[in-house]
Design a protein around this motif. Structure first.
Motif, PDB file in Angstrom:
ATOM      1  N   ASP A 100       0.847  -1.190   0.000  1.00 55.40           N
ATOM      2  CA  ASP A 100       0.000   0.000   0.000  1.00 55.40           C
ATOM      3  C   ASP A 100       0.886   1.245   0.000  1.00 55.40           C
ATOM      4  N   PRO A 101       0.872   2.042  -1.059  1.00 58.73           N
ATOM      5  CA  PRO A 101       1.827   3.162  -1.156  1.00 58.73           C
ATOM      6  C   PRO A 101       1.383   4.346  -0.295  1.00 58.73           C
ATOM      7  N   CYS A 102       2.372   5.240  -0.030  1.00 55.51           N
ATOM      8  CA  CYS A 102       2.048   6.515   0.644  1.00 55.51           C
ATOM      9  C   CYS A 102       1.345   7.470  -0.316  1.00 55.51           C
ATOM     10  N   VAL A 103       1.801   7.453  -1.576  1.00 60.57           N
ATOM     11  CA  VAL A 103       1.205   8.287  -2.615  1.00 60.57           C
ATOM     12  C   VAL A 103       0.920   7.360  -3.795  1.00 60.57           C
ATOM     13  N   TYR A 104      -0.320   7.372  -4.239  1.00 61.13           N
ATOM     14  CA  TYR A 104      -0.692   6.488  -5.334  1.00 61.13           C
ATOM     15  C   TYR A 104      -0.005   6.921  -6.632  1.00 61.13           C
TER      16      TYR A 104
END
Length: 423
Positions: A100-104
């Motif tokens: 799950d990324p911090c920024v998509y």
């Protein structure tokens, strides 16, 4: 020893003598109003500019200001783009695509830079966005939004202040190219012309003039002295072009200066006009300077205001035009001295006593008490006059009234040799 003077350009004075040409004399204040002064070795110069950054950015040139503003946006985008890229590396968003990324959709440095640009400019394409997985990334986005608001406000304020600068308004208020010296109400006066070229006139203005002397000593030391000139009618409402004049009277630096002395003089006349604009309410100042070669002796500004049926018409083609008038080439001090020695036209005879004895002036001395008593005694000794009235009443006319009858009056005067005893 006679000196030969060559023509004078608007920017400098070149004097040629028998010993050879002298170095050029540069202006202290240029014709457009800028001061011809350069500062060197100012202590902590950069610190002073940074402390007053707003005034510094207002005074710099447009191209430098645009370059600074462009760099401020680009560097801010780049700085926060690097932060997003570092956050993505630490969170392992570059290698693990299932995480799950911090920024998509931020998997590279280019994607991080584009996300920073879209965030600060609020573009919002809908492709990249923040997630709830990293609190540090949310804090960085918040800081970037606040900084972007400050940058926008600063840029807009600087641009508006620079466009509404007093220098731009000062360009629409101008002085005549030359100053003139002529007679005004029997006095020598130095005058110049100032006018407003815009339809929106000024609220009020104050004129000022100074004589600037620059003296260079043998040791290399240079002294700059200022002498204020007294101006009649300093406060001016500049609706139409106005002629500002200084009366050359005792106490004036030009009082003992003739035409020859003016051509040899080494000074600069600095004039200014400080005023308030009625459109913006801002305070402005327009300046210029005149060298001795630009002060025309025996010249008068031509009239440029004409009255029509509905308006006062101002012809600005005559703003700098002058006409020659008869003015003595002596100094104001000598002119006033000669004017005092000149006999008054009331007491000066127009004709000589020989040619017209009737109109010869009579000098009446003040009567003494003895002469008063003598004249009083002679008045009683004056021979009397006897009046004899002859009326023709042999044939009276009843239709004619007594008051309209022909009457003859003869006056008999006794001879002057009869004394009072014989009378």
């Amino acid at each position: 020893m006679n000196k030969q003077y060559t023509s004078v350009s608007p920017t400098d004075i070149s004097v040629k003598t028998e010993n050879g040409p002298q170095p050029k004399k540069y202006r202290y204040v240029r014709k457009e109003g800028n001061c011809n002064v350069v500062f060197r070795h100012v202590p902590e110069e950069w610190l002073l500019f940074v402390t007053d950054i707003f005034t510094t950015l207002v005074e710099i040139r447009w191209r430098v200001m645009f370059l600074i503003f462009a760099l401020s946006y680009i560097l801010s985008w780049l700085f926060f783009g690097i932060l997003y890229w570092v956050i993505a590396l630490v969170h392992n968003d570059m290698k693990d695509h299932t995480n799950d990324p911090c920024v998509y959709e931020v998997r590279s440095f280019t994607a991080a830079f584009l996300f920073s640009l879209e965030t600060q400019t609020t573009i919002g394409y809908g492709f990249r966005g923040m997630s709830e997985n990293c609190m540090i990334a949310i804090v960085v986005v918040t800081i970037q939004d606040v900084i972007s608001c400050f940058i926008d406000t600063f840029v807009i304020g600087i641009v508006v202040a620079k466009m509404a600068s007093a220098r731009k308004r000062a360009q629409t208020v101008g002085f005549s190219n030359c100053a003139v010296i002529n007679l005004r109400d029997g006095h020598l006066c130095l005058s110049w012309r100032v006018g407003d070229f815009r339809r929106h006139h000024l609220v009020e203005g104050t004129a000022r003039a100074q004589i600037v002397h620059s003296t260079v000593h043998a040791t290399g030391k240079m002294d700059v002295t200022y002498e204020d000139l007294v101006i009649q009618q300093r406060d001016v409402v500049l609706v139409t072009p106005t002629t500002i004049f200084h009366r050359i009277e005792p106490g004036s630096p030009l009082h003992n200066m003739s035409l020859v002395d003016l051509r040899k003089a080494d000074f600069e006349l600095v004039v200014s006009f400080t005023y308030t604009d009625d459109s913006t309410g801002m305070l402005h100042q327009t300046r210029t300077s005149y060298t001795p070669a630009e002060i025309l002796w025996g010249q008068l500004f031509q009239e440029m205001i004409r009255v029509s049926r509905r308006h006062y018409r101002v012809d600005y083609t005559l703003f700098n035009h002058t006409a020659k008038v008869l003015v003595p080439e002596v100094s104001a001090e000598e002119y006033e001295h000669k004017k005092m020695l000149r006999p008054s036209p009331r007491h000066s005879p127009r004709h000589s006593p020989r040619s017209s004895p009737r109109h010869s002036p009579r000098v009446t001395p003040c009567p003494s008490p003895k002469s008063k008593r003598q004249s009083h005694h002679e008045q009683f000794l004056k021979p009397p006059a006897v009046t004899v009235e002859l009326v023709n009443d042999s044939h009276p006319d009843p239709t004619v009234s007594t008051s309209q009858a022909h009457q003859h009056h003869d006056t008999l005067t006794l001879p002057n040799d009869i004394t009072s005893q014989e009378i």
